[in-house]
Design an enzyme around this catalytic site. Structure first.
Site, PDB file in Angstrom:
ATOM      1  N   GLY A  79       0.794  -1.228   0.000  1.00  0.00           N
ATOM      2  CA  GLY A  79       0.000   0.000   0.000  1.00  0.00           C
ATOM      3  C   GLY A  79       0.822   1.272   0.000  1.00  0.00           C
ATOM      4  O   GLY A  79       0.352   2.316   0.450  1.00  0.00           O
ATOM      5  N   ASN A  85       1.712   3.049  -2.614  1.00  0.00           N
ATOM      6  CA  ASN A  85       1.058   4.019  -3.508  1.00  0.00           C
ATOM      7  C   ASN A  85      -0.185   4.606  -2.853  1.00  0.00           C
ATOM      8  O   ASN A  85      -0.469   5.793  -3.000  1.00  0.00           O
ATOM      9  CB  ASN A  85       0.711   3.379  -4.847  1.00  0.00           C
ATOM     10  CG  ASN A  85       1.897   3.355  -5.774  1.00  0.00           C
ATOM     11  OD1 ASN A  85       2.265   4.381  -6.339  1.00  0.00           O
ATOM     12  ND2 ASN A  85       2.522   2.194  -5.917  1.00  0.00           N
ATOM     13  N   ARG A 115     -15.790 -14.312  -8.783  1.00  0.00           N
ATOM     14  CA  ARG A 115     -15.338 -12.946  -9.085  1.00  0.00           C
ATOM     15  C   ARG A 115     -16.492 -11.953  -8.929  1.00  0.00           C
ATOM     16  O   ARG A 115     -16.343 -10.878  -8.352  1.00  0.00           O
ATOM     17  CB  ARG A 115     -14.770 -12.888 -10.517  1.00  0.00           C
ATOM     18  CG  ARG A 115     -14.145 -11.552 -10.872  1.00  0.00           C
ATOM     19  CD  ARG A 115     -13.449 -11.574 -12.226  1.00  0.00           C
ATOM     20  NE  ARG A 115     -12.449 -12.607 -12.357  1.00  0.00           N
ATOM     21  CZ  ARG A 115     -11.224 -12.568 -11.810  1.00  0.00           C
ATOM     22  NH1 ARG A 115     -10.849 -11.531 -11.105  1.00  0.00           N
ATOM     23  NH2 ARG A 115     -10.381 -13.566 -11.969  1.00  0.00           N
ATOM     24  N   MET A 130      -4.383  -6.654  -6.864  1.00  0.00           N
ATOM     25  CA  MET A 130      -3.953  -7.729  -7.758  1.00  0.00           C
ATOM     26  C   MET A 130      -5.109  -8.654  -8.152  1.00  0.00           C
ATOM     27  O   MET A 130      -4.953  -9.873  -8.220  1.00  0.00           O
ATOM     28  CB  MET A 130      -2.798  -8.505  -7.127  1.00  0.00           C
ATOM     29  CG  MET A 130      -1.605  -7.627  -6.773  1.00  0.00           C
ATOM     30  SD  MET A 130      -0.997  -6.586  -8.129  1.00  0.00           S
ATOM     31  CE  MET A 130      -0.054  -7.804  -9.045  1.00  0.00           C
ATOM     32  N   ARG A 131      -6.253  -8.064  -8.407  1.00  0.00           N
ATOM     33  CA  ARG A 131      -7.420  -8.817  -8.874  1.00  0.00           C
ATOM     34  C   ARG A 131      -7.916  -8.171 -10.158  1.00  0.00           C
ATOM     35  O   ARG A 131      -7.905  -6.943 -10.276  1.00  0.00           O
ATOM     36  CB  ARG A 131      -8.564  -8.744  -7.855  1.00  0.00           C
ATOM     37  CG  ARG A 131      -8.211  -9.250  -6.486  1.00  0.00           C
ATOM     38  CD  ARG A 131      -8.548 -10.686  -6.275  1.00  0.00           C
ATOM     39  NE  ARG A 131      -9.867 -11.044  -6.781  1.00  0.00           N
ATOM     40  CZ  ARG A 131     -10.207 -12.296  -7.081  1.00  0.00           C
ATOM     41  NH1 ARG A 131      -9.336 -13.278  -6.954  1.00  0.00           N
ATOM     42  NH2 ARG A 131     -11.417 -12.565  -7.507  1.00  0.00           N
ATOM     43  N   LEU A 168     -10.945  -7.033 -12.266  1.00  0.00           N
ATOM     44  CA  LEU A 168     -12.343  -6.690 -11.999  1.00  0.00           C
ATOM     45  C   LEU A 168     -13.223  -7.273 -13.102  1.00  0.00           C
ATOM     46  O   LEU A 168     -12.830  -7.322 -14.267  1.00  0.00           O
ATOM     47  CB  LEU A 168     -12.516  -5.172 -11.951  1.00  0.00           C
ATOM     48  CG  LEU A 168     -11.733  -4.465 -10.832  1.00  0.00           C
ATOM     49  CD1 LEU A 168     -11.675  -2.966 -11.097  1.00  0.00           C
ATOM     50  CD2 LEU A 168     -12.358  -4.746  -9.474  1.00  0.00           C
ATOM     51  N   ASN A 182      -5.820   3.014 -12.733  1.00  0.00           N
ATOM     52  CA  ASN A 182      -4.872   2.010 -12.245  1.00  0.00           C
ATOM     53  C   ASN A 182      -3.455   2.498 -12.501  1.00  0.00           C
ATOM     54  O   ASN A 182      -3.223   3.295 -13.411  1.00  0.00           O
ATOM     55  CB  ASN A 182      -5.102   0.685 -12.991  1.00  0.00           C
ATOM     56  CG  ASN A 182      -4.178  -0.429 -12.505  1.00  0.00           C
ATOM     57  OD1 ASN A 182      -3.965  -0.580 -11.300  1.00  0.00           O
ATOM     58  ND2 ASN A 182      -3.619  -1.197 -13.430  1.00  0.00           N
ATOM     59  N   HIS A 231       0.258   0.856 -13.398  1.00  0.00           N
ATOM     60  CA  HIS A 231       0.866  -0.389 -13.851  1.00  0.00           C
ATOM     61  C   HIS A 231       2.372  -0.166 -13.981  1.00  0.00           C
ATOM     62  O   HIS A 231       2.803   0.846 -14.549  1.00  0.00           O
ATOM     63  CB  HIS A 231       0.258  -0.803 -15.199  1.00  0.00           C
ATOM     64  CG  HIS A 231       0.843  -2.070 -15.721  1.00  0.00           C
ATOM     65  ND1 HIS A 231       0.506  -3.309 -15.207  1.00  0.00           N
ATOM     66  CD2 HIS A 231       1.771  -2.302 -16.675  1.00  0.00           C
ATOM     67  CE1 HIS A 231       1.193  -4.241 -15.840  1.00  0.00           C
ATOM     68  NE2 HIS A 231       1.975  -3.649 -16.735  1.00  0.00           N
ATOM     69  N   SER A 243       2.892   3.513 -15.561  1.00  0.00           N
ATOM     70  CA  SER A 243       1.848   4.200 -16.333  1.00  0.00           C
ATOM     71  C   SER A 243       0.579   4.264 -15.503  1.00  0.00           C
ATOM     72  O   SER A 243       0.170   3.269 -14.898  1.00  0.00           O
ATOM     73  CB  SER A 243       1.534   3.422 -17.618  1.00  0.00           C
ATOM     74  OG  SER A 243       2.698   3.190 -18.391  1.00  0.00           O
ATOM     75  N   ASP A 253      -5.057  -3.788 -18.685  1.00  0.00           N
ATOM     76  CA  ASP A 253      -3.950  -2.832 -18.881  1.00  0.00           C
ATOM     77  C   ASP A 253      -3.990  -2.153 -20.256  1.00  0.00           C
ATOM     78  O   ASP A 253      -2.935  -1.827 -20.823  1.00  0.00           O
ATOM     79  CB  ASP A 253      -2.587  -3.521 -18.675  1.00  0.00           C
ATOM     80  CG  ASP A 253      -2.428  -4.090 -17.268  1.00  0.00           C
ATOM     81  OD1 ASP A 253      -3.043  -3.553 -16.336  1.00  0.00           O
ATOM     82  OD2 ASP A 253      -1.692  -5.086 -17.117  1.00  0.00           O
ATOM     83  N   ALA A 309       9.230   6.550  -8.218  1.00  0.00           N
ATOM     84  CA  ALA A 309       8.650   7.338  -9.319  1.00  0.00           C
ATOM     85  C   ALA A 309       7.123   7.278  -9.283  1.00  0.00           C
ATOM     86  O   ALA A 309       6.443   8.291  -9.511  1.00  0.00           O
ATOM     87  CB  ALA A 309       9.194   6.825 -10.651  1.00  0.00           C
ATOM     88  N   GLU A 310       6.586   6.109  -8.983  1.00  0.00           N
ATOM     89  CA  GLU A 310       5.121   5.971  -8.901  1.00  0.00           C
ATOM     90  C   GLU A 310       4.536   6.898  -7.844  1.00  0.00           C
ATOM     91  O   GLU A 310       3.475   7.488  -8.035  1.00  0.00           O
ATOM     92  CB  GLU A 310       4.734   4.519  -8.558  1.00  0.00           C
ATOM     93  CG  GLU A 310       4.994   3.530  -9.680  1.00  0.00           C
ATOM     94  CD  GLU A 310       4.485   2.129  -9.328  1.00  0.00           C
ATOM     95  OE1 GLU A 310       4.474   1.769  -8.127  1.00  0.00           O
ATOM     96  OE2 GLU A 310       4.095   1.407 -10.260  1.00  0.00           O
TER      97      GLU A 310
HETATM   98  C1  GAR Z   1       3.104  -1.054  -7.669  1.00  0.00           C
HETATM   99  O1  GAR Z   1       4.412  -1.082  -8.166  1.00  0.00           O
HETATM  100  C2  GAR Z   1       2.101  -1.120  -8.796  1.00  0.00           C
HETATM  101  O2  GAR Z   1       2.543  -0.501  -9.973  1.00  0.00           O
HETATM  102  C3  GAR Z   1       1.957  -2.601  -8.999  1.00  0.00           C
HETATM  103  O3  GAR Z   1       2.006  -3.168  -7.721  1.00  0.00           O
HETATM  104  C4  GAR Z   1       2.804  -2.337  -6.880  1.00  0.00           C
HETATM  105  C5  GAR Z   1       2.022  -2.071  -5.610  1.00  0.00           C
HETATM  106  O4  GAR Z   1       2.839  -1.530  -4.621  1.00  0.00           O
HETATM  107  N1  GAR Z   1       0.729  -2.909  -9.657  1.00  0.00           N
HETATM  108  C6  GAR Z   1       0.535  -3.965 -10.435  1.00  0.00           C
HETATM  109  O5  GAR Z   1       1.400  -4.778 -10.666  1.00  0.00           O
HETATM  110  C7  GAR Z   1      -0.862  -4.055 -11.015  1.00  0.00           C
HETATM  111  N2  GAR Z   1      -0.951  -5.169 -11.912  1.00  0.00           N
HETATM  112  P1  GAR Z   1       2.231  -0.835  -3.337  1.00  0.00           P
HETATM  113  O6  GAR Z   1       1.262  -1.823  -2.706  1.00  0.00           O
HETATM  114  O7  GAR Z   1       3.415  -0.591  -2.460  1.00  0.00           O
HETATM  115  O8  GAR Z   1       1.566   0.426  -3.781  1.00  0.00           O
END
Ligand code: GAR
Length: 191
Positions: free
Chosen positions: A12, A14, A64, A89-90, A92, A106, A108, A135, A144, A172-173
């Site tokens: 978590g 992000n 689902r 990581m699901r 939708l 989202n 990615h 992205s 995606d 960076a995210e």
């Molecule tokens: C992030 O790097 C995000 O881009 C990636 O999971 C990580 C989550 O980190 N997302 C995916 O791979 C989506 N398919 P966080 O829980 O520390 O934010």
């Protein structure tokens, strides 16, 4: 301010970046809910500590559609306007995505359209790419593949491993996502 909910499955970080950005003066959105399919996702504790409502619904043992319905009820209960996926990581269900069309974002960990799906860092290194990155995109039923709103680029160094790259892409995210969410909800509010 526009009301956003955040779905997480893991650490978590992000979500935390999005949340703390929302607590600054003059922020453009408010975080009204953090929800997870993983009961002990570390990010839930961060949200609770800041007084944000949390919701947990394990996907285990549910279809689902049933899982998405439970998550959607929480969204509606919190009067959510936008859903922001942050390491959720699901996949939708199509029906869910259509009901929230244009209101789900989202992040990615690749420079889309390259490397949809999993193992993005290992694939970028194996391909000899000069850059990896992240992205922010609008979520559509195809994985995606929705419109890319913003990207951050990270140089791939000679000694890079998937782990070292993942760590730097996260930095960076954390800069990219709060800004992209703010820009998106502000533009939609204005139009
Ligand atoms: C992030 O790097 C995000 O881009 C990636 O999971 C990580 C989550 O980190 N997302 C995916 O791979 C989506 N398919 P966080 O829980 O520390 O934010």
């Amino acid at each position: 301010k526009p009301r956003i909910a955040i779905f997480i499955s893991g650490s978590g970080t992000n979500m935390a970046a999005l949340l703390y950005a929302s607590l600054l003066d003059n922020s453009h959105y408010q975080v009204v809910l953090v929800a997870s399919n993983i009961p002990d996702a570390a990010g839930l504790e961060i949200a609770r500590a800041e007084g944000v409502e949390t919701f947990v619904h394990s996907h285990k043992g549910h279809s689902r559609e049933a899982h998405d319905a439970a998550m959607e009820a929480a969204l509606i209960g919190a009067e959510t306007e936008y859903l922001v996926l942050a390491g959720y990581m699901r996949i939708l269900s199509d029906e869910f995505v259509r009901r929230w069309e244009g209101r789900i974002l989202n992040i990615h960990p690749s420079l889309l359209p390259k490397y949809k799906g999993l193992d993005t860092f290992a694939r970028a290194i194996a391909a000899g790419d000069s850059h990896a990155g992240a992205s922010v995109h609008v979520v559509t039923p195809e994985l995606d593949a929705g419109e890319v709103l913003a990207q951050a680029r990270v140089t791939i160094r000679g000694s890079e491993t998937p782990g070292s790259l993942a760590e730097r892409v996260k930095y960076a995210e954390h800069q990219l996502y709060p800004r992209a969410v703010a820009d998106y909800v502000s533009a939609r509010k204005a139009s």
